[in-house]
Scaffold this active site. Sequence first.
Site, PDB file in Angstrom:
ATOM      1  N   GLY A  81       0.808  -1.776   0.282  1.00 38.14           N
ATOM      2  CA  GLY A  81       0.468   0.005  -0.301  1.00 38.14           C
ATOM      3  C   GLY A  81       1.571   1.119  -0.144  1.00 38.14           C
ATOM      4  O   GLY A  81       1.996   0.962  -0.477  1.00 38.14           O
ATOM      5  N   SER A  82       0.042   2.234   0.841  1.00 42.70           N
ATOM      6  CA  SER A  82       0.918   3.403   0.535  1.00 42.70           C
ATOM      7  C   SER A  82       2.690   3.605   1.223  1.00 42.70           C
ATOM      8  O   SER A  82       2.834   4.595   1.164  1.00 42.70           O
ATOM      9  CB  SER A  82      -0.143   4.772   1.437  1.00 42.70           C
TER      10      SER A  82
END
Length: 486
Positions: free
Chosen positions: A216-217
């Site tokens: 993810g981020s």
Amino acid sequence: MNKPLRRIALFCGLLVLALLIRDNWLQYVKADELRTHEKNRRVLIERYAQKRGDIIVDGKSITGSDRTSGSDFAYKRTYKDGPMWAPVTGYASQAYGATQIESLEDGILTGNDDRLFFRRTLDMVTGKKKEGGNVVTTLDGAAQKAAFEGLGNKKGAVAAIDPSTGAILALASTPSYDPTAFAGNSKDDEEAWTSLESDKNKPLLNRALRETYPPGSTFKVVTAAAALEHGLYTDPDENTNSPQPWTLPDSTTELKNEGPIQCKDVPLREALRISCNTVFGKVGSDLGKDKMVETAEKFGFNEEQFVPVRSSASNFPKEMDKPQTALSSIGQFETAATPLQMAMVASAIANDGKLMEPYMVSETQSPGVDVISRHTPKELSRPLSAENAQKLQDMMETVVKTGTGTNAQIPGVTVGGKTGTAQHGVDNSEKPYAWFISYAKTADGSPVAVAVVVEDSDADRGDISGGGLAAPIAKNVMQAVLDSTK
């Protein structure tokens, strides 16, 4: 001698010759293989005839040996706080073999290593009973406890590294198991093993090293590093060319941001602080596949690590079109990472761009605690320059000061971090993974970098976030290391 007798004599001679060849083949060519074969019970009896050497943390053993009864194996392995340390030690079982450090350092622990030959010979002369040597780890007991207790009943993992050396300080995985429960070869051991193998939550899986997750981020720090290192942007505070909404190249699909955040043309610092998908997706697209792959691989992606336990290779895809490159650059598509890998990312940034080879055995010792081998820290790569690493540190510190990572703040300590909430499952139907990567920095440097992933949780789907679930765990691990270095 008549002809029939000559034939019989010749035949008997050939039989004797074949027997001699076979005997010499077994005694000299195959002897070592047969001596050490796993099905040679005498090998196992000899292996468990004496106490096994210990695995050491903070100068104290986390393993032991108990005398057995009703078996021709004299001793079996025991573990102190077994579930907490299982991702480090692995197991040594009379019935099911050995894994991880117990397997890789088996020669030292049993006393059979060739480097202990002189010691064994001396013990034979003096009549001293054979003993196993010790394996001294790099682990920090307080950090390991903070990681394990922080995960609690949640499924997930933690990896913590000393950025300056690569020494692994914590390696936790939950749910876990107690290696003592099946260290013997009784009916109870068999039942414990069967129960673990059939458990759908896979407690035997070392999630810190062997499981890869969409990061993810948290992967946006790799993309930011690529942007700085390849000169796409040189100042974290200069505006980026980032429209909102932004449509993926060669596509009609808009890349969405999470929530009502304003990401149009914001600088890299602000994009990291509020976690803009559009900015970093476009950065990856503008850089292109080759530059993104180059940077990811300098951080350790696409290659197994051996610490000395094997860690699965994290993946950054090499074959991508432009939309896939954009998605991969924000930790989606086929990007996948182990917690160890993401700890390595944070570690390299904290160490001014120098990535050290991760390891968790500092030295091996003879039974008399003489040093047999000692690890020397080794540089693995330089993913980014010191100047750009310091720029990225400043950006990650903003994330913790005023962004999505405020739950990792430690009074009086500079903390840099990045949150991640990674969607997964068909049409993102499963609960997301909560990620947090970070490092702590004092006047004396950065003693710890941490990666935490919470694979699932009892929390409602909407309440799952890296900042909410993973950051507090990382904070406690960092605090434990800081306290132990005082």
